[in-house]
Scaffold this active site. Sequence first.
Site, PDB file in Angstrom:
ATOM      1  N   HIS A 106       0.774  -1.266   0.044  1.00 48.88           N
ATOM      2  CA  HIS A 106      -0.018   0.062  -0.291  1.00 48.88           C
ATOM      3  C   HIS A 106       1.143   0.997  -0.200  1.00 48.88           C
ATOM      4  O   HIS A 106       0.572   2.329   0.420  1.00 48.88           O
ATOM      5  CB  HIS A 106      -0.671   0.356   1.521  1.00 48.88           C
ATOM      6  CG  HIS A 106      -1.867  -1.480   1.780  1.00 48.88           C
ATOM      7  ND1 HIS A 106      -3.136  -0.972   0.631  1.00 48.88           N
ATOM      8  CD2 HIS A 106      -1.771  -1.913   1.943  1.00 48.88           C
ATOM      9  CE1 HIS A 106      -3.582  -2.323   0.739  1.00 48.88           C
ATOM     10  NE2 HIS A 106      -3.048  -3.240   1.725  1.00 48.88           N
ATOM     11  N   SER A 142      15.035  19.603 -16.142  1.00 51.67           N
ATOM     12  CA  SER A 142      14.731  20.564 -16.720  1.00 51.67           C
ATOM     13  C   SER A 142      15.231  22.166 -16.904  1.00 51.67           C
ATOM     14  O   SER A 142      16.334  22.597 -17.447  1.00 51.67           O
ATOM     15  CB  SER A 142      14.068  21.379 -14.924  1.00 51.67           C
ATOM     16  OG  SER A 142      13.274  22.309 -15.092  1.00 51.67           O
ATOM     17  N   LYS A 195      18.454  19.465 -12.271  1.00 47.75           N
ATOM     18  CA  LYS A 195      17.518  18.725 -12.290  1.00 47.75           C
ATOM     19  C   LYS A 195      17.783  17.020 -12.923  1.00 47.75           C
ATOM     20  O   LYS A 195      18.451  17.730 -14.070  1.00 47.75           O
ATOM     21  CB  LYS A 195      16.024  19.154 -12.533  1.00 47.75           C
ATOM     22  CG  LYS A 195      15.041  17.871 -11.510  1.00 47.75           C
ATOM     23  CD  LYS A 195      13.780  18.904 -11.824  1.00 47.75           C
ATOM     24  CE  LYS A 195      12.698  18.242 -11.359  1.00 47.75           C
ATOM     25  NZ  LYS A 195      11.792  17.253 -12.009  1.00 47.75           N
ATOM     26  N   GLU A 241       9.755   6.623 -17.746  1.00 45.77           N
ATOM     27  CA  GLU A 241       9.189   6.893 -17.828  1.00 45.77           C
ATOM     28  C   GLU A 241       8.315   6.973 -19.723  1.00 45.77           C
ATOM     29  O   GLU A 241       7.177   6.853 -19.751  1.00 45.77           O
ATOM     30  CB  GLU A 241       9.223   8.849 -18.183  1.00 45.77           C
ATOM     31  CG  GLU A 241       9.058   9.133 -16.395  1.00 45.77           C
ATOM     32  CD  GLU A 241       9.870  10.766 -16.308  1.00 45.77           C
ATOM     33  OE1 GLU A 241       9.988  11.455 -14.562  1.00 45.77           O
ATOM     34  OE2 GLU A 241      10.443  11.485 -17.021  1.00 45.77           O
TER      35      GLU A 241
END
Length: 462
Positions: free
Chosen positions: A184, A314, A320, A327
């Site tokens: 969970h 970014s 970043k 992805e």
Amino acid sequence: MTDQEFRVEHDSMGELQVPADALWGAQTQRAVQNFPISGLSMPRAFIRALGLIKWAAAGANSELGLLETKKAVAIQAAALAVANGEHDQHFPIDVFQTGSGTSSNMNANEVIARLATQQLGAPVHPNDDVNMGQSSNDVIPTTVHVSAALLVHESLLPALEHLQKTIRAKAKETDRVVKTGRTHLMDAMPVKLSQELGGWATQIAHGQERLQAVLPRLCRLAQGGTAVGTGINAHPNFGAKVTVLLEEHTELEFAPAADYFEALSSQDTAVELSGQLKTIAVSIMKIANDLRWMNSGPLAGLGEIALPALQPGSSIMPGKVNPVIPEAAAMAAAQVIGNDTTITIGGQSGNFQLNVMLPVIAYNLTQSIALLAATAAQLADQAIAGFAVNQDRLNEALDRNPILVTALNPVIGYEKGAAIAKQAYAEGRPIREVAAEQTDLTDAELDRLLDVLELTRGGIKS
């Protein structure tokens, strides 16, 4: 274009202009004009398979004494050139065309006939010679199966094997790394990183098994059924000879369909294969999302691993770095899942003796196979093989995990364990420290019961 840049071709409906340098003829030109719908043409894998089928058909008709040897040789040479991708620019017809794929079949017939005529120096007819013993209604279902079978065999299964081996190699490398398990998305009992990765590898292995299970049905071909499944205008041995030649050329065990009526009117095997591809896509998305979560941070997330830094993440935030491969893998998986819906609807469109969504089934099926093959390779090489383990972060989370008290349940009971866990969490203290205060367990007993590596082996530590 000026009039000089066109030539006049004709078919049963009359004359029309065709670009002078086009290898196709009148029927292809009509399809180009009729279906300016998506700008998507039939994929390379489909054209390759269509070329191979025309090559095998010419060979079969020659062996059966129905096609003159010189013509057969010229047709086979042209068909192999098509199969090898030498003339892809001459296959312009949109995916969203006539549902039988007749336009694509005639496109191949016309291109191959023109090439063979040029080589032979004598007329080769697209229908009478190249399409001898065939109908679009058996050629295109056969092309769907052959293109998918070749892609699965040559691309997807090797890519999945590579992904599985890469995961297992990383699991072996991290076999003594213990981390907090999660259910969970909440802290749970410890697991070894190798156990977590082993679950991924088994998912991929099961995907390979599923593909192997469908291959025998995928290699059963409609060729020989012609227009409605009766085999009208084809020699009784034509379909069998075509499959023998295809098997010799590809080393896949092709054979005639057991029931041509089923093979022409349904696309159940394509739907079955797409379902297996969807399952593999689900597996890849689970792996990709686990990697994203484990890599999250690096400070405010889980930060358990660091994926290879592949590109700036970014345009506004310097430094970043994003998990770009997971992805991309998740997006590819989503596309495959969506393709399965289209293929499922296409499979329902078998009306009486013919399925009438063959081109879109072929497009989506081959795209799904190619996407999964490329994704599996990138996920293996650009994400899993090179990620680094943040051991300090893993140890810190383990030390503070109140769920470790579960290991004490057989000795102190569930209620006492719950109280210790709540206190440890509220005070931000290790379970071992609170348990030492709240129980009669010795330091040695606590060390043994709370040994995180031993806890990954399961069982009662009494």
